[in-house]
Design a protein around this motif. Structure first.
Motif, short mmCIF file in Angstrom:
data_model
loop_
_atom_site.label_atom_id
_atom_site.label_comp_id
_atom_site.label_asym_id
_atom_site.label_seq_id
_atom_site.Cartn_x
_atom_site.Cartn_y
_atom_site.Cartn_z
N PRO A 124 27.15 35.44 43.35
CA PRO A 124 27.04 36.07 44.87
C PRO A 124 27.09 37.40 45.14
CG PRO A 124 28.98 34.85 44.64
CD PRO A 124 28.65 34.73 43.40
N ASP A 125 26.75 37.75 46.34
CA ASP A 125 26.69 39.38 46.34
C ASP A 125 28.13 39.87 46.71
OD1 ASP A 125 24.02 39.42 46.42
OD2 ASP A 125 23.94 39.07 48.87
N GLY A 126 28.43 40.80 45.90
CA GLY A 126 29.97 41.58 46.06
C GLY A 126 30.99 41.13 44.99
N ILE A 127 30.46 40.26 44.03
CA ILE A 127 31.05 39.75 42.92
C ILE A 127 30.37 40.19 41.59
CG2 ILE A 127 31.98 37.77 41.55
CD1 ILE A 127 33.29 38.13 44.38
N GLU A 128 31.33 40.93 40.64
CA GLU A 128 30.72 41.35 39.46
C GLU A 128 31.39 40.94 38.31
OE1 GLU A 128 31.46 45.53 39.75
OE2 GLU A 128 30.12 45.89 41.34
N LEU B 137 36.10 38.77 36.51
CA LEU B 137 35.44 38.91 37.67
C LEU B 137 36.04 39.79 38.66
CD1 LEU B 137 35.21 34.98 38.36
CD2 LEU B 137 33.23 36.44 37.64
N LYS B 138 34.98 40.73 39.39
CA LYS B 138 35.68 41.76 40.28
C LYS B 138 34.89 41.49 41.64
CE LYS B 138 37.03 45.03 36.63
NZ LYS B 138 36.80 46.48 36.12
N GLY B 139 35.70 41.71 42.67
CA GLY B 139 35.20 41.73 44.03
C GLY B 139 36.19 42.48 45.09
N HIS B 140 35.46 42.54 46.34
CA HIS B 140 36.50 43.10 47.30
C HIS B 140 36.78 41.94 48.52
CE1 HIS B 140 32.27 43.07 49.21
NE2 HIS B 140 33.20 43.08 50.45
#
Length: 178
Positions: free
Chosen positions: A118-122, A132-135
C-alpha cells in the motif's frame, strides 16, 4: 486519571498541525495524516504542543482521553522518525524479492505470492529478512501481519515467516519406541 492522557504531545516545528472541527491534521513534507477524534475528547493546540482533555468524567471519555493522546503521539513519531518492522523468512527455497511496489514471495507453494504494497509502505529485502518501513504504525503492522499470514511459522522446524523479535516455541518431533 489517565497518566498517558495528561502528557502533552510535543512536535517539531517542521510538522504542521491544524485542527478543523474534530479532525487534527499532521503534515510533514508530502506526508499528511488525519486523526479524527469523533468528538470524544477535547484538544488544545498551542504552538508546538498538543494537549488533550476529557469531555466528562465518564469511564468511556477517560478511555478515549488516553487513546487519542497515544494515537497523536504515534502520528508525530511516525512523521519524524518512522516505524520499521522486520520479518524473517525461514525454510529451504523460501525467498522474497521487491519489484517496484510488489513484494514477490516464494514460500513453498506451487505459485509465487505477489503482494501489492500500500501507499506509504516501503519494503527492502536482504538475505532472508524483509524490512518494512512506513510512517503509519497501524498500516505497517497490518501489512506485516498479512505477509506473516501467508506462511506462519510452524513449531516443529520453525519454517515460515516470523517477526524478527518473535520467539517460536519449538516442539519435539516424533520419537520412536525401542
Amino acid at each position: 486519571m489517565s497518566r498517558i492522557g495528561k502528557l502533552p504531545v510535543q512536535f517539531a516545528s517542521d510538522i504542521a498541525v491544524s485542527a478543523n472541527g474534530n479532525v487534527i491534521t499532521f503534515a510533514k513534507g508530502k506526508n499528511s495524516v488525519d486523526l479524527d477524534t469523533k468528538g470524544n475528547v477535547a484538544f488544545n493546540l498551542d504552538g508546538n504542543v498538543l494537549t488533550f482533555a476529557t469531555l466528562s468524567d465518564s469511564r468511556e471519555h477517560r478511555a478515549f482521553w488516553g487513546t487519542y493522546r497515544a494515537l497523536a503521539q504515534n502520528v508525530v513519531t511516525g512523521l519524524t522518525t518512522g516505524y520499521t518492522k522486520v520479518l524473517e523468512i525461514n525454510g529451504v527455497g523460501y525467498r522474497a524479492a521487491v519489484n517496484g511496489r510488489v513484494l514477490n514471495l516464494q514460500l513453498g507453494f506451487s505459485h509465487d505470492i505477489n503482494y501489492e504494497l500500500p501507499d506509504g509502505i516501503e519494503a527492502s529485502v536482504e538475505k532472508n529478512a524483509v524490512t518494512l518501513k512506513g510512517h503509519d504504525k497501524q498500516s505497517l503492522g497490518q501489512v506485516a501481519a498479512e505477509i506473516r499470514s501467508f506462511r506462519p511459522p510452524e513449531p516443529y522446524k520453525g519454517k515460515g515467516v516470523k517477526y524478527a523479535e518473535e520467539i517460536i516455541a519449538r516442539k519435539a518431533g516424533k520419537t520412536s519406541k525401542k
